[in-house]
Design a protein around this motif. Structure first.
Motif, PDB file in Angstrom:
ATOM      1  N   GLU A  82     -23.272 160.456  41.756  1.00  0.00           N
ATOM      2  CA  GLU A  82     -22.346 160.358  40.626  1.00  0.00           C
ATOM      3  C   GLU A  82     -22.031 161.764  40.115  1.00  0.00           C
ATOM      4  O   GLU A  82     -22.933 162.569  39.911  1.00  0.00           O
ATOM      5  N   PRO A  83     -20.741 162.105  39.906  1.00  0.00           N
ATOM      6  CA  PRO A  83     -20.413 163.445  39.413  1.00  0.00           C
ATOM      7  C   PRO A  83     -20.896 163.644  37.980  1.00  0.00           C
ATOM      8  O   PRO A  83     -20.976 162.688  37.204  1.00  0.00           O
ATOM      9  N   LEU A  84     -21.217 164.884  37.652  1.00  0.00           N
ATOM     10  CA  LEU A  84     -21.603 165.220  36.288  1.00  0.00           C
ATOM     11  C   LEU A  84     -20.392 165.159  35.364  1.00  0.00           C
ATOM     12  O   LEU A  84     -20.492 164.769  34.205  1.00  0.00           O
ATOM     13  N   GLN A  85     -19.247 165.585  35.876  1.00  0.00           N
ATOM     14  CA  GLN A  85     -17.986 165.535  35.137  1.00  0.00           C
ATOM     15  C   GLN A  85     -16.839 165.422  36.117  1.00  0.00           C
ATOM     16  O   GLN A  85     -16.942 165.866  37.259  1.00  0.00           O
ATOM     17  N   THR A  86     -15.735 164.843  35.667  1.00  0.00           N
ATOM     18  CA  THR A  86     -14.516 164.753  36.466  1.00  0.00           C
ATOM     19  C   THR A  86     -13.386 165.421  35.692  1.00  0.00           C
ATOM     20  O   THR A  86     -13.246 165.214  34.488  1.00  0.00           O
ATOM     21  N   PHE A  87     -12.606 166.228  36.411  1.00  0.00           N
ATOM     22  CA  PHE A  87     -11.484 166.956  35.805  1.00  0.00           C
ATOM     23  C   PHE A  87     -10.201 166.570  36.544  1.00  0.00           C
ATOM     24  O   PHE A  87     -10.217 166.416  37.762  1.00  0.00           O
ATOM     25  N   THR A  88      -9.100 166.458  35.825  1.00  0.00           N
ATOM     26  CA  THR A  88      -7.824 166.111  36.438  1.00  0.00           C
ATOM     27  C   THR A  88      -6.750 167.089  35.982  1.00  0.00           C
ATOM     28  O   THR A  88      -6.654 167.399  34.798  1.00  0.00           O
ATOM     29  N   VAL A  89      -5.957 167.553  36.941  1.00  0.00           N
ATOM     30  CA  VAL A  89      -4.788 168.392  36.653  1.00  0.00           C
ATOM     31  C   VAL A  89      -3.583 167.592  37.132  1.00  0.00           C
ATOM     32  O   VAL A  89      -3.521 167.187  38.287  1.00  0.00           O
ATOM     33  N   LYS A  90      -2.634 167.355  36.225  1.00  0.00           N
ATOM     34  CA  LYS A  90      -1.467 166.537  36.551  1.00  0.00           C
ATOM     35  C   LYS A  90      -0.193 167.254  36.129  1.00  0.00           C
ATOM     36  O   LYS A  90      -0.152 167.875  35.081  1.00  0.00           O
ATOM     37  N   ASP A  91       0.833 167.159  36.989  1.00  0.00           N
ATOM     38  CA  ASP A  91       2.129 167.749  36.661  1.00  0.00           C
ATOM     39  C   ASP A  91       3.038 166.699  36.041  1.00  0.00           C
ATOM     40  O   ASP A  91       3.253 165.628  36.612  1.00  0.00           O
ATOM     41  N   TYR A  92       3.564 167.003  34.862  1.00  0.00           N
ATOM     42  CA  TYR A  92       4.516 166.132  34.175  1.00  0.00           C
ATOM     43  C   TYR A  92       5.931 166.735  34.179  1.00  0.00           C
ATOM     44  O   TYR A  92       6.866 166.105  33.707  1.00  0.00           O
ATOM     45  N   LEU A  93       6.054 167.965  34.689  1.00  0.00           N
ATOM     46  CA  LEU A  93       7.322 168.693  34.595  1.00  0.00           C
ATOM     47  C   LEU A  93       8.133 168.686  35.884  1.00  0.00           C
ATOM     48  O   LEU A  93       9.145 169.381  35.989  1.00  0.00           O
TER      49      LEU A  93
ATOM     50  N   GLN B  25       6.353 172.457  41.136  1.00  0.00           N
ATOM     51  CA  GLN B  25       5.320 172.774  42.128  1.00  0.00           C
ATOM     52  C   GLN B  25       4.434 173.884  41.581  1.00  0.00           C
ATOM     53  O   GLN B  25       4.924 174.970  41.270  1.00  0.00           O
ATOM     54  N   TRP B  26       3.150 173.613  41.423  1.00  0.00           N
ATOM     55  CA  TRP B  26       2.193 174.611  40.947  1.00  0.00           C
ATOM     56  C   TRP B  26       1.364 175.030  42.151  1.00  0.00           C
ATOM     57  O   TRP B  26       0.588 174.242  42.681  1.00  0.00           O
ATOM     58  N   THR B  27       1.528 176.275  42.590  1.00  0.00           N
ATOM     59  CA  THR B  27       0.858 176.748  43.799  1.00  0.00           C
ATOM     60  C   THR B  27      -0.178 177.804  43.454  1.00  0.00           C
ATOM     61  O   THR B  27       0.134 178.806  42.815  1.00  0.00           O
ATOM     62  N   ASP B  28      -1.409 177.575  43.918  1.00  0.00           N
ATOM     63  CA  ASP B  28      -2.522 178.521  43.736  1.00  0.00           C
ATOM     64  C   ASP B  28      -2.637 179.008  42.292  1.00  0.00           C
ATOM     65  O   ASP B  28      -2.637 180.213  42.019  1.00  0.00           O
ATOM     66  N   LYS B  29      -2.755 178.091  41.377  1.00  0.00           N
ATOM     67  CA  LYS B  29      -2.863 178.429  39.955  1.00  0.00           C
ATOM     68  C   LYS B  29      -4.321 178.416  39.511  1.00  0.00           C
ATOM     69  O   LYS B  29      -5.073 177.492  39.823  1.00  0.00           O
ATOM     70  N   LEU B  30      -4.715 179.455  38.797  1.00  0.00           N
ATOM     71  CA  LEU B  30      -6.063 179.553  38.252  1.00  0.00           C
ATOM     72  C   LEU B  30      -6.184 178.609  37.064  1.00  0.00           C
ATOM     73  O   LEU B  30      -5.374 178.651  36.139  1.00  0.00           O
ATOM     74  N   VAL B  31      -7.187 177.736  37.118  1.00  0.00           N
ATOM     75  CA  VAL B  31      -7.431 176.793  36.027  1.00  0.00           C
ATOM     76  C   VAL B  31      -8.909 176.863  35.646  1.00  0.00           C
ATOM     77  O   VAL B  31      -9.745 177.318  36.431  1.00  0.00           O
ATOM     78  N   HIS B  32      -9.205 176.429  34.439  1.00  0.00           N
ATOM     79  CA  HIS B  32     -10.606 176.363  34.016  1.00  0.00           C
ATOM     80  C   HIS B  32     -10.820 175.109  33.175  1.00  0.00           C
ATOM     81  O   HIS B  32      -9.885 174.583  32.564  1.00  0.00           O
ATOM     82  N   PHE B  33     -12.050 174.621  33.214  1.00  0.00           N
ATOM     83  CA  PHE B  33     -12.417 173.412  32.503  1.00  0.00           C
ATOM     84  C   PHE B  33     -13.729 173.646  31.762  1.00  0.00           C
ATOM     85  O   PHE B  33     -14.623 174.317  32.284  1.00  0.00           O
ATOM     86  N   PRO B  34     -13.863 173.053  30.580  1.00  0.00           N
ATOM     87  CA  PRO B  34     -15.131 173.183  29.860  1.00  0.00           C
ATOM     88  C   PRO B  34     -16.186 172.251  30.472  1.00  0.00           C
ATOM     89  O   PRO B  34     -15.900 171.080  30.731  1.00  0.00           O
ATOM     90  N   ILE B  35     -17.351 172.789  30.707  1.00  0.00           N
ATOM     91  CA  ILE B  35     -18.485 171.976  31.160  1.00  0.00           C
ATOM     92  C   ILE B  35     -19.214 171.513  29.911  1.00  0.00           C
ATOM     93  O   ILE B  35     -19.553 172.321  29.058  1.00  0.00           O
TER      94      ILE B  35
ATOM     95  N   GLY C 224       2.552 165.375  40.877  1.00  0.00           N
ATOM     96  CA  GLY C 224       1.300 165.095  41.563  1.00  0.00           C
ATOM     97  C   GLY C 224       0.104 165.286  40.665  1.00  0.00           C
ATOM     98  O   GLY C 224       0.219 165.628  39.476  1.00  0.00           O
ATOM     99  N   MET C 225      -1.069 165.082  41.244  1.00  0.00           N
ATOM    100  CA  MET C 225      -2.299 165.160  40.490  1.00  0.00           C
ATOM    101  C   MET C 225      -3.430 165.624  41.418  1.00  0.00           C
ATOM    102  O   MET C 225      -3.452 165.280  42.594  1.00  0.00           O
ATOM    103  N   VAL C 226      -4.332 166.408  40.855  1.00  0.00           N
ATOM    104  CA  VAL C 226      -5.531 166.855  41.570  1.00  0.00           C
ATOM    105  C   VAL C 226      -6.734 166.447  40.732  1.00  0.00           C
ATOM    106  O   VAL C 226      -6.774 166.724  39.530  1.00  0.00           O
ATOM    107  N   THR C 227      -7.692 165.788  41.365  1.00  0.00           N
ATOM    108  CA  THR C 227      -8.914 165.385  40.682  1.00  0.00           C
ATOM    109  C   THR C 227     -10.081 166.158  41.275  1.00  0.00           C
ATOM    110  O   THR C 227     -10.246 166.201  42.497  1.00  0.00           O
ATOM    111  N   LEU C 228     -10.863 166.775  40.410  1.00  0.00           N
ATOM    112  CA  LEU C 228     -12.015 167.579  40.820  1.00  0.00           C
ATOM    113  C   LEU C 228     -13.274 167.020  40.164  1.00  0.00           C
ATOM    114  O   LEU C 228     -13.212 166.472  39.064  1.00  0.00           O
ATOM    115  N   GLN C 229     -14.407 167.190  40.840  1.00  0.00           N
ATOM    116  CA  GLN C 229     -15.663 166.669  40.324  1.00  0.00           C
ATOM    117  C   GLN C 229     -16.722 167.765  40.305  1.00  0.00           C
ATOM    118  O   GLN C 229     -16.890 168.473  41.299  1.00  0.00           O
TER     119      GLN C 229
END
Length: 107
Positions: free
Chosen positions: A24-35, A38-48, A96-101
């Motif tokens: 089971e993942p400790l946390q799940t993060f999702t990045v979704k485009d509503y606009l 195309q978002w290519t190689d974008k640096l993102v960060h999430f709070p743990i 589109g959407m990207v889900t990370l764990q």
């Protein structure tokens, strides 16, 4: 007999590695485009922020379990919570959407 034991140990190692991938993942993060952009190689960060113990190591995976390169900063445990920030690079297609764990373990 020795050959049998070696095969048994190898098989158990594969099974245990497979079970770790299904943890089971400790946390799940999702990045979704509503606009519709195309978002290519974008640096993102999430709070743990999760309740539990501090793992020996953390890794970030895609939803299918494929490890992602990431950097973790400010990792700390306070009042029963593990906190910090995880950084990675993602590509998100239009609408589109990207889900990370966040997982305990080593890629």
């Amino acid at each position: 007999m020795l050959l049998f034991l070696l095969r048994l140990v190898a098989t158990l190692g594969i099974v245990l590695a497979g079970l770790a991938a299904w943890a089971e993942p400790l946390q799940t993060f999702t990045v979704k485009d509503y606009l519709r952009h195309q978002w290519t190689d974008k640096l993102v960060h999430f709070p743990i922020s999760y309740t539990g113990s501090m793992p020996k190591s953390l890794m970030l995976t895609e939803a299918d379990g494929k490890p992602m390169p990431c950097q973790i900063s400010g990792l700390a445990r306070k009042d029963g919570k593990v906190t910090g920030t995880v950084w990675t690079v993602v590509t998100v297609p239009p609408q589109g959407m990207v889900t990370l764990q966040l997982q305990s373990g080593v890629p």
